[in-house]
Scaffold this motif. Structure first.
Motif, PDB file in Angstrom:
ATOM      1  N   ILE A 267       0.877  -1.164   0.000  1.00 20.26           N
ATOM      2  CA  ILE A 267       0.000   0.000   0.000  1.00 20.26           C
ATOM      3  C   ILE A 267       0.917   1.217   0.000  1.00 20.26           C
ATOM      4  O   ILE A 267       1.757   1.365   0.890  1.00 20.26           O
ATOM      5  N   GLY A 268       0.776   2.084  -0.997  1.00 21.62           N
ATOM      6  CA  GLY A 268       1.735   3.166  -1.210  1.00 21.62           C
ATOM      7  C   GLY A 268       2.102   3.971   0.022  1.00 21.62           C
ATOM      8  O   GLY A 268       3.245   4.007   0.453  1.00 21.62           O
ATOM      9  N   THR A 269       1.163   4.651   0.581  1.00 19.81           N
ATOM     10  CA  THR A 269       1.392   5.415   1.810  1.00 19.81           C
ATOM     11  C   THR A 269       0.172   5.221   2.699  1.00 19.81           C
ATOM     12  O   THR A 269      -0.889   4.841   2.209  1.00 19.81           O
ATOM     13  N   PRO A 270       0.290   5.470   3.979  1.00 14.06           N
ATOM     14  CA  PRO A 270       1.460   5.980   4.683  1.00 14.06           C
ATOM     15  C   PRO A 270       2.494   4.892   4.967  1.00 14.06           C
ATOM     16  O   PRO A 270       2.290   3.725   4.634  1.00 14.06           O
ATOM     17  N   TYR A 271       3.588   5.302   5.592  1.00 15.20           N
ATOM     18  CA  TYR A 271       4.645   4.374   5.981  1.00 15.20           C
ATOM     19  C   TYR A 271       5.165   4.793   7.354  1.00 15.20           C
ATOM     20  O   TYR A 271       4.800   5.850   7.878  1.00 15.20           O
ATOM     21  N   LYS A 272       6.010   3.958   7.933  1.00 15.00           N
ATOM     22  CA  LYS A 272       6.667   4.312   9.192  1.00 15.00           C
ATOM     23  C   LYS A 272       8.130   4.643   8.910  1.00 15.00           C
ATOM     24  O   LYS A 272       8.725   4.117   7.975  1.00 15.00           O
ATOM     25  N   ILE A 273       8.689   5.505   9.736  1.00 11.73           N
ATOM     26  CA  ILE A 273      10.095   5.891   9.598  1.00 11.73           C
ATOM     27  C   ILE A 273      10.814   5.533  10.887  1.00 11.73           C
ATOM     28  O   ILE A 273      10.375   5.895  11.984  1.00 11.73           O
ATOM     29  N   TYR A 274      11.916   4.809  10.739  1.00 10.24           N
ATOM     30  CA  TYR A 274      12.745   4.426  11.883  1.00 10.24           C
ATOM     31  C   TYR A 274      14.154   5.002  11.717  1.00 10.24           C
ATOM     32  O   TYR A 274      14.619   5.203  10.592  1.00 10.24           O
ATOM     33  N   PHE A 275      14.819   5.221  12.834  1.00 10.65           N
ATOM     34  CA  PHE A 275      16.173   5.774  12.813  1.00 10.65           C
ATOM     35  C   PHE A 275      17.215   4.664  12.779  1.00 10.65           C
ATOM     36  O   PHE A 275      17.062   3.627  13.434  1.00 10.65           O
ATOM     37  N   GLU A 276      18.278   4.918  12.036  1.00 10.53           N
ATOM     38  CA  GLU A 276      19.391   3.969  11.952  1.00 10.53           C
ATOM     39  C   GLU A 276      20.036   3.769  13.316  1.00 10.53           C
ATOM     40  O   GLU A 276      20.535   2.693  13.627  1.00 10.53           O
ATOM     41  N   ASP A 277      20.021   4.792  14.138  1.00 13.59           N
ATOM     42  CA  ASP A 277      20.592   4.691  15.483  1.00 13.59           C
ATOM     43  C   ASP A 277      19.663   5.407  16.459  1.00 13.59           C
ATOM     44  O   ASP A 277      19.354   6.593  16.267  1.00 13.59           O
ATOM     45  N   VAL A 278      19.214   4.708  17.482  1.00 10.26           N
ATOM     46  CA  VAL A 278      18.251   5.315  18.407  1.00 10.26           C
ATOM     47  C   VAL A 278      18.900   6.387  19.272  1.00 10.26           C
ATOM     48  O   VAL A 278      18.216   7.297  19.750  1.00 10.26           O
ATOM     49  N   GLY A 279      20.211   6.313  19.461  1.00 12.64           N
ATOM     50  CA  GLY A 279      20.896   7.365  20.205  1.00 12.64           C
ATOM     51  C   GLY A 279      20.836   8.689  19.478  1.00 12.64           C
ATOM     52  O   GLY A 279      20.607   9.748  20.090  1.00 12.64           O
ATOM     53  N   LEU A 280      21.020   8.655  18.163  1.00  8.60           N
ATOM     54  CA  LEU A 280      20.908   9.873  17.362  1.00  8.60           C
ATOM     55  C   LEU A 280      19.481  10.400  17.396  1.00  8.60           C
ATOM     56  O   LEU A 280      19.249  11.609  17.459  1.00  8.60           O
ATOM     57  N   ARG A 281      18.518   9.488  17.362  1.00  8.83           N
ATOM     58  CA  ARG A 281      17.108   9.892  17.465  1.00  8.83           C
ATOM     59  C   ARG A 281      16.862  10.589  18.783  1.00  8.83           C
ATOM     60  O   ARG A 281      16.258  11.669  18.842  1.00  8.83           O
ATOM     61  N   ASN A 282      17.322   9.991  19.877  1.00 14.29           N
ATOM     62  CA  ASN A 282      17.081  10.566  21.199  1.00 14.29           C
ATOM     63  C   ASN A 282      17.778  11.916  21.359  1.00 14.29           C
ATOM     64  O   ASN A 282      17.253  12.829  22.013  1.00 14.29           O
ATOM     65  N   ALA A 283      18.952  12.042  20.745  1.00 10.93           N
ATOM     66  CA  ALA A 283      19.695  13.296  20.834  1.00 10.93           C
ATOM     67  C   ALA A 283      18.925  14.443  20.197  1.00 10.93           C
ATOM     68  O   ALA A 283      18.991  15.592  20.650  1.00 10.93           O
ATOM     69  N   GLN A 284      18.186  14.137  19.115  1.00 12.97           N
ATOM     70  CA  GLN A 284      17.416  15.178  18.442  1.00 12.97           C
ATOM     71  C   GLN A 284      16.303  15.730  19.324  1.00 12.97           C
ATOM     72  O   GLN A 284      15.858  16.857  19.140  1.00 12.97           O
ATOM     73  N   LEU A 285      15.878  14.933  20.279  1.00 10.62           N
ATOM     74  CA  LEU A 285      14.809  15.359  21.187  1.00 10.62           C
ATOM     75  C   LEU A 285      15.366  15.704  22.568  1.00 10.62           C
ATOM     76  O   LEU A 285      14.629  15.726  23.560  1.00 10.62           O
ATOM     77  N   ASN A 286      16.681  15.953  22.599  1.00 11.12           N
ATOM     78  CA  ASN A 286      17.347  16.319  23.853  1.00 11.12           C
ATOM     79  C   ASN A 286      17.109  15.295  24.963  1.00 11.12           C
ATOM     80  O   ASN A 286      17.039  15.643  26.138  1.00 11.12           O
ATOM     81  N   PHE A 287      16.955  14.031  24.552  1.00  9.19           N
ATOM     82  CA  PHE A 287      16.796  12.907  25.486  1.00  9.19           C
ATOM     83  C   PHE A 287      15.593  13.092  26.406  1.00  9.19           C
ATOM     84  O   PHE A 287      15.585  12.653  27.549  1.00  9.19           O
ATOM     85  N   ARG A 288      14.531  13.726  25.869  1.00 18.22           N
ATOM     86  CA  ARG A 288      13.340  13.996  26.677  1.00 18.22           C
ATOM     87  C   ARG A 288      12.180  13.065  26.371  1.00 18.22           C
ATOM     88  O   ARG A 288      11.222  13.010  27.126  1.00 18.22           O
ATOM     89  N   GLN A 289      12.218  12.400  25.229  1.00 23.71           N
ATOM     90  CA  GLN A 289      11.100  11.516  24.854  1.00 23.71           C
ATOM     91  C   GLN A 289      11.630  10.107  24.592  1.00 23.71           C
ATOM     92  O   GLN A 289      11.608   9.631  23.476  1.00 23.71           O
ATOM     93  N   ILE A 290      12.134   9.484  25.620  1.00 23.86           N
ATOM     94  CA  ILE A 290      12.705   8.150  25.461  1.00 23.86           C
ATOM     95  C   ILE A 290      11.679   7.125  25.932  1.00 23.86           C
ATOM     96  O   ILE A 290      11.758   6.582  27.038  1.00 23.86           O
ATOM     97  N   GLU A 291      10.663   6.895  25.093  1.00 24.65           N
ATOM     98  CA  GLU A 291       9.642   5.904  25.418  1.00 24.65           C
ATOM     99  C   GLU A 291      10.186   4.537  25.020  1.00 24.65           C
ATOM    100  O   GLU A 291      10.376   4.254  23.840  1.00 24.65           O
ATOM    101  N   GLU A 292      10.403   3.703  26.023  1.00 27.39           N
ATOM    102  CA  GLU A 292      11.103   2.439  25.774  1.00 27.39           C
ATOM    103  C   GLU A 292      10.332   1.546  24.810  1.00 27.39           C
ATOM    104  O   GLU A 292      10.930   0.778  24.053  1.00 27.39           O
ATOM    105  N   ASN A 293       9.002   1.635  24.785  1.00 25.15           N
ATOM    106  CA  ASN A 293       8.237   0.779  23.880  1.00 25.15           C
ATOM    107  C   ASN A 293       8.507   1.132  22.423  1.00 25.15           C
ATOM    108  O   ASN A 293       8.690   0.249  21.566  1.00 25.15           O
ATOM    109  N   HIS A 294       8.560   2.432  22.087  1.00 25.14           N
ATOM    110  CA  HIS A 294       8.845   2.847  20.714  1.00 25.14           C
ATOM    111  C   HIS A 294      10.306   2.585  20.353  1.00 25.14           C
ATOM    112  O   HIS A 294      10.620   2.187  19.218  1.00 25.14           O
ATOM    113  N   ILE A 295      11.203   2.815  21.306  1.00 24.48           N
ATOM    114  CA  ILE A 295      12.625   2.555  21.061  1.00 24.48           C
ATOM    115  C   ILE A 295      12.846   1.072  20.791  1.00 24.48           C
ATOM    116  O   ILE A 295      13.604   0.680  19.898  1.00 24.48           O
ATOM    117  N   MET A 296      12.163   0.231  21.557  1.00 15.73           N
ATOM    118  CA  MET A 296      12.263  -1.216  21.376  1.00 15.73           C
ATOM    119  C   MET A 296      11.841  -1.616  19.965  1.00 15.73           C
ATOM    120  O   MET A 296      12.502  -2.430  19.305  1.00 15.73           O
TER     121      MET A 296
END
Length: 415
Positions: free
Chosen positions: A274-303
């Motif tokens: 199905i063309g869209t929508p899609y999900k986007i994941y980060f190659e490295d979760v540390g880089l993802r967390n850094a973009q949010l100043n380590f304020r939104q570290i929901e372990e379920n989504h990170i997992m």
């Protein structure tokens, strides 16, 4: 500290002497040079390859500037090939050489030269290199440290996991002893390395919008999105006009740079994308967390993000599954309902359906996680990965439950 990267080392070994240029690429600072110049060279020497048959050339540093001249480099390598036995040519940061493609094409004509190159800037920050060497190059993408590699630097497995889901697997993270150092390194790495390279290479006009887009994507991992939806978000939340076609281009730039990856929507019963929508994941979760100043570290989504990365590293294609079901309401009207499968994974003839479940503390939660799996109707293995440590257990519906730590530490556990 030596972190063994046997998965990638074995991929290099499998490709020896195949007549192609081995192209080692991936996100910057993930350990490509270390893999080739340390681990692979050590393997060659252990196999009895003489040191003078391993030709290592780096383009970095003032002392190596002469090698950026393609004619000089090619002649230097030719002079070192003195007999008919196999020589191993390793060129690091090859994109710093002008007209490097001509040199690589020339090296392919030397029958007893097995050639390996790394690159992480400009050309190698994109998928262009695969196009330029179509049919002549064999690309190996290296990722940040997997948990199975990361945990070897720790005595306590729980401490390793706590650090991993917070700071990710960029190798240099392990050299910092406190949270402040890790956080500053990751934040600076994205700003001064990845974002700068993406803006310069793609001639992006608005670096600020790129940063804002990354932040919005980082906040929404595990959720479906698309450029149109993101355009509306910018308009309603940021009060900015950010056209969806420009957003699509920026996302493609991030994907080409190996910063993010898309998981496409797949109709399980209809067996179609199905063309869209899609999900986007980060190659490295540390880089993802850094973009949010380590304020939104929901372990379920990170997992979920970590599972997606692990599946890709193991050679699976991972899509987001949708199971379409129909029922009748009390008035006899047909009702359609879609059930989501976190990952439909394929590798050759193998297929698995995988749910990522942070916790399953109640019967209601168990049924919620099983809902989509029990409605699929085929005989491929169905798996729920739960937080923590749990040996594989199969229930009365044939669904296997596996602990996340078990899954990450055993490449063959789902087989």
């Amino acid at each position: 500290m030596i972190i063994q990267r046997d998965l990638y080392l074995n991929r290099l070994i499998e490709r020896q002497h195949n007549g192609l240029i081995k192209i080692i690429t991936g996100i910057r600072r993930c350990g490509k040079s270390y893999l080739l110049n340390e681990l692979f060279v050590a393997y060659l020497k252990d196999q009895g390859v003489p040191a003078d048959h391993i030709i290592q050339i780096s383009m970095e540093g003032v002392g190596n500037r002469p090698y950026r001249d393609p004619v000089y480099t090619y002649k230097t390598i030719k002079k070192k090939v003195l007999d008919s036995s196999m020589y191993y040519v390793i060129i690091d940061e090859v994109q710093m050489m002008t007209d490097f493609t001509d040199v690589l094409n020339g090296l392919m004509q030397i029958r007893n030269a097995d050639v390996y190159v790394t690159g992480s800037n400009s050309k190698f920050l994109s998928s262009d290199i695969a196009t330029e060497f179509r049919g002549r190059g064999d690309m190996i993408q290296v990722h940040p440290l997997r948990f199975a590699e990361f945990v070897t630097a720790y005595e306590d497995r729980q401490e390793a996991w706590d650090d991993y889901f917070s700071y990710g697997g960029m190798p240099l993270v392990l050299s910092y002893k406190n949270a402040t150092g890790k956080e500053e390194y990751l934040s600076e790495l994205f700003a001064s390395t990845y974002a700068k390279d993406i803006v310069e290479r793609n001639h992006l006009r608005n670096a600020g919008n790129l940063q804002e887009l990354v932040n919005v994507i980082a906040s929404g991992i595990g959720s479906f999105t698309n450029p149109t939806k993101l355009e509306k978000t910018f308009l309603s939340v940021k009060k900015e006009v950010f056209p969806h076609n420009t957003i699509d281009h920026y996302i493609n730039c991030l994907e080409d740079a190996f910063i993010v990856s898309k998981a496409h929507k797949y109709d399980v019963k209809g067996r179609k994308y199905i063309g869209t929508p899609y999900k986007i994941y980060f190659e490295d979760v540390g880089l993802r967390n850094a973009q949010l100043n380590f304020r939104q570290i929901e372990e379920n989504h990170i997992m979920e993000n970590i599972l997606f990365n692990e599946l890709r590293i193991r050679g699976f294609r991972a899509d987001v599954g949708v199971v379409e079901c129909f029922s009748k309401d009390t008035n006899g009207k047909t009702i359609r309902k879609d059930y989501e499968v976190d990952f439909v994974v394929n590798r050759g003839s193998e297929r698995y359906y995988i749910q990522s479940a942070y916790e399953m503390a109640s019967q209601g939660k168990i049924e919620q996680e099983k809902n989509s799996l029990t409605r699929i109707g085929d005989f491929f293995k169905k798996i729920i990965v739960v937080k923590g440590y749990m040996k594989p257990k199969i229930d009365e519906d044939g669904i296997v439950r596996i602990g996340l730590i078990n899954f990450l530490l055993d490449d063959h556990i789902i087989e």
